[in-house]
Design a protein around this motif. Structure first.
Motif, PDB file in Angstrom:
ATOM      1  N   ILE A 540    -112.808  -0.235  -5.119  1.00 21.36           N
ATOM      2  CA  ILE A 540    -112.079  -1.390  -5.639  1.00 21.36           C
ATOM      3  C   ILE A 540    -112.677  -2.671  -5.071  1.00 21.36           C
ATOM      4  O   ILE A 540    -112.843  -2.798  -3.847  1.00 21.36           O
ATOM      5  CB  ILE A 540    -110.583  -1.320  -5.286  1.00 21.36           C
ATOM      6  CG1 ILE A 540    -109.968  -0.019  -5.794  1.00 21.36           C
ATOM      7  CG2 ILE A 540    -109.837  -2.520  -5.852  1.00 21.36           C
ATOM      8  CD1 ILE A 540    -108.565   0.229  -5.286  1.00 21.36           C
ATOM      9  N   GLY A 736    -109.740   5.653 -11.631  1.00 17.91           N
ATOM     10  CA  GLY A 736    -109.936   5.203 -10.259  1.00 17.91           C
ATOM     11  C   GLY A 736    -111.392   5.118  -9.874  1.00 17.91           C
ATOM     12  O   GLY A 736    -111.725   4.988  -8.696  1.00 17.91           O
ATOM     13  N   LEU A 761    -103.834   0.807  -7.135  1.00 19.10           N
ATOM     14  CA  LEU A 761    -105.084   1.173  -7.803  1.00 19.10           C
ATOM     15  C   LEU A 761    -105.777   2.311  -7.062  1.00 19.10           C
ATOM     16  O   LEU A 761    -106.416   3.167  -7.674  1.00 19.10           O
ATOM     17  CB  LEU A 761    -106.002  -0.048  -7.899  1.00 19.10           C
ATOM     18  CG  LEU A 761    -105.514  -1.190  -8.797  1.00 19.10           C
ATOM     19  CD1 LEU A 761    -106.448  -2.387  -8.705  1.00 19.10           C
ATOM     20  CD2 LEU A 761    -105.384  -0.735 -10.248  1.00 19.10           C
ATOM     21  N   GLY A 762    -105.646   2.309  -5.732  1.00 22.72           N
ATOM     22  CA  GLY A 762    -106.262   3.372  -4.959  1.00 22.72           C
ATOM     23  C   GLY A 762    -105.660   4.733  -5.229  1.00 22.72           C
ATOM     24  O   GLY A 762    -106.322   5.772  -5.070  1.00 22.72           O
ATOM     25  N   LEU A 764    -104.773   5.823  -8.099  1.00 24.25           N
ATOM     26  CA  LEU A 764    -105.105   6.313  -9.436  1.00 24.25           C
ATOM     27  C   LEU A 764    -106.159   7.405  -9.404  1.00 24.25           C
ATOM     28  O   LEU A 764    -106.085   8.391 -10.138  1.00 24.25           O
ATOM     29  CB  LEU A 764    -105.580   5.153 -10.323  1.00 24.25           C
ATOM     30  CG  LEU A 764    -104.505   4.139 -10.719  1.00 24.25           C
ATOM     31  CD1 LEU A 764    -105.126   3.014 -11.524  1.00 24.25           C
ATOM     32  CD2 LEU A 764    -103.394   4.805 -11.520  1.00 24.25           C
ATOM     33  N   GLY A 765    -107.185   7.223  -8.557  1.00 21.56           N
ATOM     34  CA  GLY A 765    -108.240   8.228  -8.488  1.00 21.56           C
ATOM     35  C   GLY A 765    -107.700   9.575  -8.087  1.00 21.56           C
ATOM     36  O   GLY A 765    -108.070  10.607  -8.667  1.00 21.56           O
TER      37      GLY A 765
END
Length: 1001
Positions: A540, A736, A761-762, A764-765
Motif C-alpha cells: 500500500i 490487496g 486495505l491491508g 483485503l489481501g
C-alpha cells in the motif's frame, strides 16, 4: 481584512441598508443602496484571494426570440470608451482574469468577472459598465448582424443563407430532448405568461426576430435601477465603491425601472396534459426514449418554503424514498428525478421520468400521488432523513472547495434577487436549513406533501422524440430561405449582395482595445506545491496532505486492474453500474442507498492507465474518489469496500433490470455527448491514460451491454458467465495486491484516517487471497499470458502484462445525433524541450487574431479558441456549435503558419501574457489543491517543472514569434484532430479524415 461600515453609514454615495453573515463562506455581507442611480450592491467579504464582480440585470423573457441573450452578446461587443470589434474577447484573451463571461437566464442576465488582482478587477469592471451605458451595438447594425441573425447572398441567383452567433448556438440545441421537454412543460404549466417563454429558442422563431425587438429589450431592462452588483472576496471595497461612484453611478439618475412587478404572475388554475414531439434525426430511436414530466406550480410559496421544497426534493430523489419505492413496486424501471425549478418567474416542483414511453404516464403519476399520500400521513424514515441532512451538511461545508465563487455565489443571489428584490438568499437558506433539520422536520415534510397532493395548477407532459423532424426543420429553414429569395426583386437581391460584401469587409477588420491591461511585471510568481507525505506500507502506498479545513476530508483510492484479463475488462462498466444496486451479505440495496448518501459524498469511479513516467504506477487502475466527514472515515471506507466486493452477482433478474434502466445513459450517440466525446477522443490519441478510459467507456461498451441484456433475456445459460465474471472482477480489484491511498484533511484527523485506511486495505489481501488462487487455477486469459506478481507478497496472483491499447486514427470523425459539430485538435508538448512557457501567449494570439475571427465571426460557429493544460502537457484548438467541417479543419491545421503573419505589438503580447498566466494558474479549493499535487506526484509530473514553464510565460517577447510559429506548426502536424457531429456535414468533408465512424443507438 478591511473593516466594514455600519447600518446607515454612507461610503462614496452607497448607503448601508443591511448587514449579514454567510457561515458556509466564512463571509460577512453588506448590502448598499446608491441613491442617485438606484443601483443596489452586495459586498461578500471573506479571505478568498480570487476576487469577483457580477453585474446583474433583471431581464424577463417576453417572447422566445432570445432577445435578452442576443443583447448580452451585443453589449459586450464595443462601447464609446472601449471601441472594438469585440471588447469581450479582447478582455478574455488579454487580461489577468480567472473567469469572465456573460450569461442569460430566464429572469436575469449577468456579467461576471473573477481575478486575483484588484487592479485588474477595477479595469475590467470599467469596461463592463461602459458597455452597459453607451453600447456601440445599438448604433452599428453590423454587430447585430454578426451576433444575432443575418441573411447573406453572394450571387443574385442564390443561394440565400442565414447566419448568426446566437442562431448557431440555439440551432445546436435542436435535438436536445431535455431542453425541449423543459419548454413544453413551461408552456403547459404557464400558458400565455412570460414563464412559458424559455431562452435559447431562436432556431424556432427566427422569422420573428428584428433589430428593433432587441433595442426595445435594452430600453426596457438596462438601467442601474434595475440592476444588482455583487462584490466578492478579500478586497479594498472602499476603493472599489469610490471608483464605481466617481466613474459611473454618480453620472446617472435611476428611472426606477426595476421590472420586479413583471415577475408577479398568476397562473391559470387547472390540471393540464400535453404530448409533444421533439425534433430528432431519422435514425434516432422512438421507443423507450421519451421524457415524462409532472409539474406542480408553487406560486404563492414564501422564499423560506421554497428552500423547504428544495430540501424536500433531496429526500424524494433518494432511491430509498417512498416515491422510488412506489415506482419499483409499480414496475417502473426508469431513471427518475425530482427537483425544484426556480429558473422561471414562477417556481414549480418537477417530477421527471427519462427513457420512457407514453403509456407509462398514468402509472408514473400514480406513484407520485401514492408517495405523497404516504409522506403526508407518516413522514419519511428517520434513516433517510438523517442521510439527506448529512449530505446537505457536507455539501454546505464544501462550498469553499469550488472555484470562481465570486461568480457561482453571486449567480445564485442574482436569481433570487431578480424574483424578490432581496439579496439575503444564503442567510435565509442557512436559517431555513436549521429549521428543516430541527424537531419539527417531519411536520414540515407532511405539510409539503399535503400541499403537493392538491395543487391549484399542474401539468403532465410527455415529450416524444420524432425521428425525421430534425431534417424537416432543416428543410423548412431552407424552404424559408428559398421563398424569401423568390420574393425579392432583382434590385433587392443586388442590394443584399452588396450588403453581404460590405458586412464581410467590416467583419474582417482587425481592431480592438487594450486600455484595460495591467503590467505583466505585477503578476505573482507561481507558488510551490502544497506539502504532502508519501509512505509505503507493504503493498500500500499512502499519500497524505494536511489542510486547514475542519471536519471534512477528501479521499481517493487507486485499485489495480492488471489482474483482470482483457476480455473481462469490458464487464467493468457493468460492475460499476451495479454498485449499490445488489444486496450484499451485510446490507440490502435500500440500506446501501442510505449509507451512500450519508458516507460517500460526490463519489465517482474512474479508470486510468498512467504512462511510463509513473514508474511502478504505470498500470491499469480503477480509482474511487469521495468526500466525507473525517469522523465517519472508518465507516465510509468499510461501506465502500463492502459494496465493491460483496454484491450478490447471481441475482440475474436485478442485474437485468439495472442494465435496462441505465443502458441509455451509456449511448454516446446523443447530441449532448458531442463536446466531451470530441475532447476525450483527441486526448486519447496522445495520452495512454485517456485512451484506456475511452476504451472502457466507448460506444462499443454500450453495444456490449445491450448484448449482455439481450443474452440474459434469451439465453439462460449466459447468466453463469456474467455471475462468474463479475465475481472475478470484484475479487481481482480487492485482492490487496497493490493499492494507492490519498487523503487530505485537518492534521488532527489525518493520522487516524491514514491508519484506518492502511488497516482496512491491508486486510483485503488476506481475505481474498484464497479466493483469488482458486479462480486463477481454473481460469486463464485468452488475450495474454499471466505472469507471477513479483512485486507483491501474494506471489500466486496472476498479472496480465501484455495489455496493449488499440491504436486510434490521427484524423477521426464521429457521426452522432447532433445538428452541428464539435471539433478538437491537439498539440502534445510533454517532453518536448523546444516548447517553452514563453510560447503559450502566442497560442492566445492565434486564438484571438486568427481562429476566432475566421470560425466564430465569419464561419458561423458559436465559438472557438485555444486552451492549454501544462500538467497534462498539451494545448487544444476547439470550435463548438460549428456548422462547418472542412474549413474549420483547414484553419486549425494552418494555425502555426498563420502565426507568422499575425501582426503583434509588445502591448498585444503583454495582454496575451496576462491571459496565459491566468489560465496556467487556475484557483482551486484547499482540499482539491492538495489532492492535485499528490496526483501529480503519483503520475510522475514534476511541479517544479510546471512552475518553471509558468514563470517563463512572462518572458515572451516579439522576437520569439518565429520559433513559436514553427514549433506550434510541428506539434499540430503530429497531433490528433477529432470532429463529432452531424453525419451529413461530416460526410461532405470525408476526405479530411482517416476514419469516419457512425454511432448508432
Amino acid at each position: 481584512m478591511v473593516s466594514l461600515p455600519g447600518t446607515g453609514e454612507t461610503v462614496s454615495g452607497f448607503t448601508v441598508t443591511e448587514l449579514g453573515f454567510i457561515h458556509m463562506l466564512g463571509a460577512r455581507t453588506v448590502e448598499f443602496y446608491h441613491a442617485r442611480s438606484g443601483a443596489r450592491l452586495l459586498f461578500i467579504q471573506n479571505d478568498d484571494p480570487e476576487l469577483g464582480f457580477n453585474l446583474i440585470y433583471r431581464t424577463p423573457q417576453f417572447d422566445e426570440t432570445d432577445t435578452n441573450h442576443i443583447l448580452e452578446h451585443l453589449l459586450l461587443s464595443s462601447c464609446r470608451k472601449y471601441p472594438s470589434r469585440d471588447i469581450f474577447f479582447d478582455m478574455d484573451s488579454k487580461s489577468y482574469s480567472t473567469f469572465m463571461n456573460g450569461l442569460t437566464d430566464n429572469t436575469y442576465t449577468c456579467y461576471p468577472i473573477c481575478t486575483l488582482s484588484q487592479e485588474q478587477l477595477i479595469k475590467l469592471m470599467d469596461v463592463y459598465l461602459c458597455c452597459m451605458e453607451e453600447p456601440d451595438a445599438l448604433k452599428e447594425r453590423n454587430f447585430y448582424l454578426r451576433e444575432a441573425l443575418r441573411l447573406e447572398l453572394e450571387d443574385p441567383e442564390g443561394p440565400l443563407s442565414m447566419q448568426g452567433t446566437v442562431l448557431s448556438e440555439d440551432w445546436g440545441h435542436l435535438t436536445d430532448l431535455q431542453e425541449n421537454a423543459d419548454s413544453f412543460t413551461a408552456k403547459a404549466l404557464y400558458p400565455g405568461l412570460p414563464s412559458s417563454n424559455l431562452l435559447g429558442r431562436l432556431h424556432l422563431h427566427y422569422r420573428e426576430l428584428t433589430f428593433e425587438l432587441v433595442k426595445e429589450a435594452f430600453n426596457r431592462c438596462y438601467d442601474y435601477s434595475n440592476c444588482l452588483m455583487v462584490l466578492y472576496g478579500d478586497m479594498d471595497y472602499r476603493a472599489v465603491l469610490e471608483f464605481l461612484d466617481r466613474e459611473h453611478l454618480s453620472h446617472y439618475t435611476g428611472t426606477h425601472r426595476s421590472l420586479l412587478s413583471a415577475m408577479d404572475q398568476t397562473p391559470v388554475p387547472g390540471k393540464r396534459s400535453l404530448t409533444a414531439e421533439s425534433p430528432a434525426y431519422s435514425d434516432s430511436p422512438r421507443e423507450q426514449a421519451s421524457i415524462i414530466d409532472y409539474a406542480i406550480d408553487l406560486t404563492g410559496s414564501s422564499q423560506e418554503e421554497l428552500i423547504y421544497w428544495d430540501l424536500f426534493t433531496d429526500i424524494l430523489d433518494s432511491d430509498t424514498s417512498p416515491w422510488h419505492r412506489c415506482a419499483r413496486e409499480a414496475g417502473i424501471n426508469n431513471v427518475m428525478e425530482v427537483y425544484l425549478d426556480l429558473l422561471l418567474p414562477d417556481p414549480s416542483l418537477r417530477f421527471r421520468l427519462r427513457n420512457g414511453d407514453d403509456e407509462q404516464k398514468e402509472e408514473f403519476c400514480r406513484t407520485i400521488q401514492s408517495a405523497l399520500q404516504e409522506i403526508s400521513a407518516h413522514g419519511v424514515a428517520h434513516e433517510l432523513y438523517q442521510a439527506a441532512m448529512k449530505e446537505n451538511r457536507l455539501s454546505d461545508a464544501l462550498t469553499r472547495e469550488g472555484s470562481h465563487l465570486g461568480f457561482n455565489i453571486s449567480e445564485e443571489i442574482g436569481r433570487y434577487w431578480s424574483q424578490t428584490g432581496k439579496t439575503d438568499y444564503f442567510q435565509l437558506y442557512e436559517t431555513a436549513s436549521r429549521r428543516f433539520a430541527g424537531d419539527n422536520s417531519q411536520d414540515i415534510l407532511k405539510m409539503l406533501a399535503s400541499r403537493a397532493l392538491t395543487p391549484e395548477t399542474s401539468a403532465v407532459i410527455v415529450t416524444v422524440p420524432c425521428p425525421g423532424m430534425a431534417e424537416a426543420l432543416e428543410e423548412e429553414k431552407e424552404q424559408y430561405l428559398k421563398e424569401t429569395l423568390d420574393s425579392m426583386s432583382m434590385d433587392e437581391r443586388r442590394r443584399l449582395c452588396k450588403d453581404t460584401e460590405s458586412f464581410r469587409q467590416w467583419n474582417s477588420l482587425d481592431w480592438g482595445n487594450m486600455d484595460f491591461l495591467i503590467h505583466p511585471k505585477d503578476l505573482p510568481a507561481p507558488g510551490p506545491g502544497a506539502p504532502f507525505q508519501k509512505r509505503e506500507f507493504g503493498t500500500i502506498t499512502s499519500y497524505t496532505a494536511p489542510t486547514s479545513v475542519d471536519a471534512v476530508g477528501s479521499y481517493q483510492i487507486y485499485f489495480d486492474l492488471s489482474l483482470i484479463p482483457r476480455d473481462e475488462l469490458k464487464f467493468l462498466s457493468l460492475y460499476q453500474m451495479l454498485l449499490t444496486e445488489l444486496d450484499t451479505s451485510r446490507y440490502t440495496v435500500e440500506q446501501q442507498k442510505t449509507l451512500e448518501q450519508e458516507y460517500l459524498h460526490d463519489c465517482t469511479f474512474d479508470e486510468l492507465y498512467l504512462d511510463s513516467a509513473a514508474g511502478a504506477d504505470s498500470r491499469p487502475m480503477m480509482t474511487v474518489f469521495w468526500y466525507g466527514l473525517t469522523a465517519d472515515f472508518a465507516e465510509s471506507l468499510d461501506f465502500l469496500l463492502d459494496i465493491m466486493g460483496g454484491g450478490e452477482y447471481d441475482d440475474i433478474p436485478t442485474i437485468l433490470r439495472i442494465l435496462e434502466k441505465y443502458l441509455p445513459d451509456y449511448d454516446l450517440s446523443r447530441a449532448d455527448m458531442a463536446s466531451s466525446l470530441s475532447f476525450s477522443l483527441a486526448e486519447g490519441y496522445i495520452r495512454q491514460e485517456c485512451r484506456f478510459r475511452n476504451l472502457l467507456n466507448s460506444q462499443d461498451v454500450y453495444y456490449f451491454l445491450k448484448d449482455v441484456a439481450s443474452k440474459l433475456r434469451e439465453e439462460p445459460e449466459y447468466a453463469g458467465k456474467v455471475t462468474d465474471t463479475l465475481r472475478h472482477i470484484s475479487t481481482a480489484i480487492l485482492s490487496g495486491s497493490r493499492f494507492t491511498f490519498m487523503a487530505s484533511a485537518n492534521p488532527d484527523a489525518l493520522g487516524e484516517v491514514e491508519q484506518e485506511a492502511i488497516r482496512q486495505l491491508g486486510m483485503l489481501g488476506r481475505d481474498y487471497d484464497t479466493r483469488l488462487e482458486r479462480e486463477h487455477d481454473t481460469k486463464q486469459s485468452d488475450t495474454a499470458r499471466p505472469t507471477a506478481n513479483k512485486d507483491s507478497c501474494h506471489t500466486t496472483q496472476a498479472r496480465y502484462t501484455a495489455f496493449i491499447l488499440p491504436p486510434q486514427k490521427q484524423k477521426l470523425a464521429i457521426c452522432v445525433d447532433a445538428p452541428a459539430q464539435e471539433t478538437r485538435m491537439m498539440g502534445d508538448f510533454r517532453g518536448n524541450p523546444g516548447f517553452k512557457g514563453r510560447h503559450l501567449p502566442f497560442l492566445m494570439a492565434c486564438a484571438d487574431k486568427y481562429l476566432k475571427p475566421a470560425i466564430r465571426y465569419q464561419g458561423g460557429a458559436y465559438d472557438s479558441g485555444i486552451d492549454f493544460y501544462i500538467p497534462a502537457g498539451y494545448f487544444t484548438l476547439w470550435s463548438t456549435a460549428d456548422p462547418e467541417v472542412g474549413s474549420t479543419l483547414e484553419l486549425f491545421s494552418n494555425t502555426g503558419k498563420a502565426l507568422m503573419d499575425i501582426s503583434l505589438t509588445q502591448q498585444d503580447l503583454d495582454g496575451y501574457i496576462l491571459s496565459a498566466y491566468a489560465q496556467a494558474l487556475p484557483p482551486a479549493g484547499t482540499l482539491n489543491n492538495r489532492m492535485r499535487y499528490m496526483r501529480r506526484a503519483m503520475a510522475g509530473i514534476d511541479t517544479d517543472q510546471i512552475n518553471f514553464m509558468i514563470a517563463d510565460i512572462k518572458n515572451a517577447r516579439l522576437e520569439h514569434q518565429a520559433e513559436a510559429s514553427q514549433i506550434i506548426h510541428d506539434l499540430l502536424e503530429q497531433g490528433p484532430i477529432v470532429t463529432v457531429g452531424n453525419e451529413r456535414a461530416i460526410q461532405r468533408s470525408a476526405g479530411c479524415f482517416d476514419e469516419i465512424i457512425v454511432y448508432r443507438p
